[in-house]
Design an enzyme around this catalytic site. Sequence first.
Site, PDB file in Angstrom:
ATOM      1  N   ASP A  93      33.277  28.816  31.101  1.00 30.81           N
ATOM      2  CA  ASP A  93      33.321  27.415  31.467  1.00 30.81           C
ATOM      3  C   ASP A  93      32.044  26.754  30.950  1.00 30.81           C
ATOM      4  O   ASP A  93      31.048  27.424  30.665  1.00 30.81           O
ATOM      5  CB  ASP A  93      33.453  27.256  32.990  1.00 30.81           C
ATOM      6  CG  ASP A  93      33.958  25.860  33.369  1.00 30.81           C
ATOM      7  OD1 ASP A  93      33.959  25.548  34.555  1.00 30.81           O
ATOM      8  OD2 ASP A  93      34.325  25.087  32.449  1.00 30.81           O
ATOM      9  N   ASP A 267      42.625  30.681  36.470  1.00 27.03           N
ATOM     10  CA  ASP A 267      41.511  31.502  36.952  1.00 27.03           C
ATOM     11  C   ASP A 267      41.233  31.125  38.392  1.00 27.03           C
ATOM     12  O   ASP A 267      41.464  29.970  38.783  1.00 27.03           O
ATOM     13  CB  ASP A 267      40.247  31.217  36.122  1.00 27.03           C
ATOM     14  CG  ASP A 267      39.539  29.967  36.667  1.00 27.03           C
ATOM     15  OD1 ASP A 267      39.930  28.851  36.267  1.00 27.03           O
ATOM     16  OD2 ASP A 267      38.641  30.117  37.526  1.00 27.03           O
ATOM     17  N   CYS A 305      52.674  49.060  46.746  1.00 22.18           N
ATOM     18  CA  CYS A 305      51.591  48.812  45.778  1.00 22.18           C
ATOM     19  C   CYS A 305      51.041  50.128  45.238  1.00 22.18           C
ATOM     20  O   CYS A 305      50.872  51.099  45.979  1.00 22.18           O
ATOM     21  CB  CYS A 305      50.471  48.018  46.457  1.00 22.18           C
ATOM     22  SG  CYS A 305      49.115  47.587  45.349  1.00 22.18           S
ATOM     23  N   CYS A 307      48.050  50.436  43.652  1.00 22.58           N
ATOM     24  CA  CYS A 307      46.599  50.346  43.397  1.00 22.58           C
ATOM     25  C   CYS A 307      45.875  51.461  44.159  1.00 22.58           C
ATOM     26  O   CYS A 307      46.432  52.046  45.108  1.00 22.58           O
ATOM     27  CB  CYS A 307      46.082  48.975  43.834  1.00 22.58           C
ATOM     28  SG  CYS A 307      45.647  48.858  45.575  1.00 22.58           S
ATOM     29  N   CYS A 310      45.847  51.203  48.007  1.00 21.78           N
ATOM     30  CA  CYS A 310      47.122  51.477  48.686  1.00 21.78           C
ATOM     31  C   CYS A 310      47.572  52.919  48.487  1.00 21.78           C
ATOM     32  O   CYS A 310      48.250  53.478  49.348  1.00 21.78           O
ATOM     33  CB  CYS A 310      48.187  50.514  48.183  1.00 21.78           C
ATOM     34  SG  CYS A 310      47.817  48.807  48.620  1.00 21.78           S
ATOM     35  N   HIS A 336      42.658  45.827  45.096  1.00 18.56           N
ATOM     36  CA  HIS A 336      44.059  45.569  45.493  1.00 18.56           C
ATOM     37  C   HIS A 336      44.469  44.136  45.149  1.00 18.56           C
ATOM     38  O   HIS A 336      45.533  43.899  44.579  1.00 18.56           O
ATOM     39  CB  HIS A 336      44.253  45.789  47.000  1.00 18.56           C
ATOM     40  CG  HIS A 336      45.556  45.209  47.481  1.00 18.56           C
ATOM     41  ND1 HIS A 336      46.758  45.847  47.336  1.00 18.56           N
ATOM     42  CD2 HIS A 336      45.821  43.992  48.025  1.00 18.56           C
ATOM     43  CE1 HIS A 336      47.736  45.062  47.784  1.00 18.56           C
ATOM     44  NE2 HIS A 336      47.196  43.922  48.211  1.00 18.56           N
TER      45      HIS A 336
HETATM   46  C1  LIG Z   1      34.498  29.979  36.061  1.00 18.79           C
HETATM   47  C2  LIG Z   1      35.172  28.782  36.675  1.00 18.79           C
HETATM   48  C3  LIG Z   1      36.151  28.168  35.773  1.00 18.79           C
HETATM   49  S1  LIG Z   1      37.137  26.946  36.428  1.00 18.79           S
HETATM   50  C4  LIG Z   1      35.980  25.790  37.109  1.00 18.79           C
HETATM   51  C5  LIG Z   1      36.705  24.484  37.359  1.00 18.79           C
HETATM   52  C6  LIG Z   1      37.527  24.395  38.452  1.00 18.79           C
HETATM   53  C7  LIG Z   1      38.235  23.213  38.707  1.00 18.79           C
HETATM   54  N1  LIG Z   1      39.030  23.147  39.822  1.00 18.79           N
HETATM   55  C8  LIG Z   1      38.144  22.109  37.858  1.00 18.79           C
HETATM   56  C9  LIG Z   1      37.312  22.188  36.730  1.00 18.79           C
HETATM   57  C10 LIG Z   1      37.160  21.091  35.810  1.00 18.79           C
HETATM   58  O1  LIG Z   1      37.754  19.999  35.974  1.00 18.79           O
HETATM   59  N2  LIG Z   1      36.342  21.254  34.753  1.00 18.79           N
HETATM   60  C11 LIG Z   1      35.674  22.421  34.538  1.00 18.79           C
HETATM   61  N3  LIG Z   1      34.883  22.519  33.440  1.00 18.79           N
HETATM   62  N4  LIG Z   1      35.782  23.491  35.356  1.00 18.79           N
HETATM   63  C12 LIG Z   1      36.586  23.389  36.459  1.00 18.79           C
HETATM   64 ZN   LIG Z   2      47.330  47.732  46.685  1.00 15.66          ZN
END
Ligand SMILES: CCCSCc1cc(N)cc2c(=O)[nH]c(N)nc12
Ligand SMILES: [Zn+2]
Length: 373
Positions: A93, A267, A305, A307, A310, A336
């Site tokens: 990011d 993510d 599961c 993993c 589990c 997990h």
């Molecule tokens: C490692 C984290 C990645 S996601 C972080 C994140 C999370 C959320 N919810 C929104 C944004 C966004 O609008 N812009 C940017 N650069 N990052 C966001």
């Molecule tokens: Zn598990």
Amino acid sequence: MTGRFSFTLNATDGQARTGVIQTPRGDVRTPAFMPVGTAATVKAMLPGSVRETGADILLGNTYHLMLRPGAERIDRLGGLHKFMNWDRPILTDSGGFQVMSLASLRKLTEDGVTFSSHIDGSKHFLSPETSMEIQRLLGSDIVMAFDECPALPASEEDVAKSMQLSMRWAQRSRDAFGDRPGHALFGIMQGGVTPELREESAKALTAIGFEGYAVGGLAVGEGQEAMFGVLDYAPGFLPQDKPRYLMGVGKPDDIVGAVQRGIDMMDCVLPSRSGRTGQAWTRRGQVNIKNARHADDPRPVDEACTCPACRGYSRAYLHHVFRSGEMISGMLLTWHNLHYYQELMEGMRQAIAMGRLDSFVAEFHAERAQGDI
Ligand SMILES: CCCSCc1cc(N)cc2c(=O)[nH]c(N)nc12
Ligand SMILES: [Zn+2]
């Protein structure tokens, strides 16, 4: 490192898609869930264990790594992949979001953001240009444009101004990124919950041209209904042949709904963070392993599961090690939870490929409705 960055769509099912992002460091199967490795580690997990859960790609954070240990230091040591012993793709990011949520004494101007480190109070500056340089030094495979994510609540006028600033920063990010074969720069759509602003943002980003496009500005407290409301139209404003990344999402049902609406990558810290606090995510919903009802339960968290948690441990054991504050507690439940998330992604990839996502989703919700046993 040689090779190209490319995205191939293999099948669609309604708005949902499944495909593969090819990078010089390996393929990323989509829809993909990307574990977050904020400070060069997915907390409580070895990189090999993260791979064993099924992850093809990890996330890193420009903000955290620039403050500690420093991007220049990581570069001198061979880059982030070598530093954290993960040789597959890494997405980083751009730092602006974390500055606004973590740093103090922030000053935002057209040029960028000055702020004081949440670690030691030292002064720093982030801009499209410095963010691109930091992400280059880290060696990340997918670089995020430098953007501003407005905090809620925000007026439509403020959201519009913020989005338009982010679009100017997107152009500067593109210009500063340069020509880096095998590496990708993703633009980030902003615009809050206003369709016209989302469309304006998508048009601006598409005109600049990126290797992928993120939907930003969500998962910031708007709630699932409002988020899905935006996802009902926003992905459709983006190029069909490029990956679409929904940032910061989310709970399993958020992820399923986002994939149904055309998202390819997500993510979230939730599976790892909640794993460290004793929250297990399962097909039957959430299990708080610290609850007394588990103290004598010989069964695994999820009988189905595969993993290590589990396969090798009872709820009673997990309950005990969480109650005792033992380090193995967070390791086992993080494993997990990441395993469950990756199994959910694999299930959706297969269901989309077979054109049966609707029945997969119906089964997903029916199992959760039963609740934990
Ligand atoms: C490692 C984290 C990645 S996601 C972080 C994140 C999370 C959320 N919810 C929104 C944004 C966004 O609008 N812009 C940017 N650069 N990052 C966001
Ligand atoms: Zn598990």
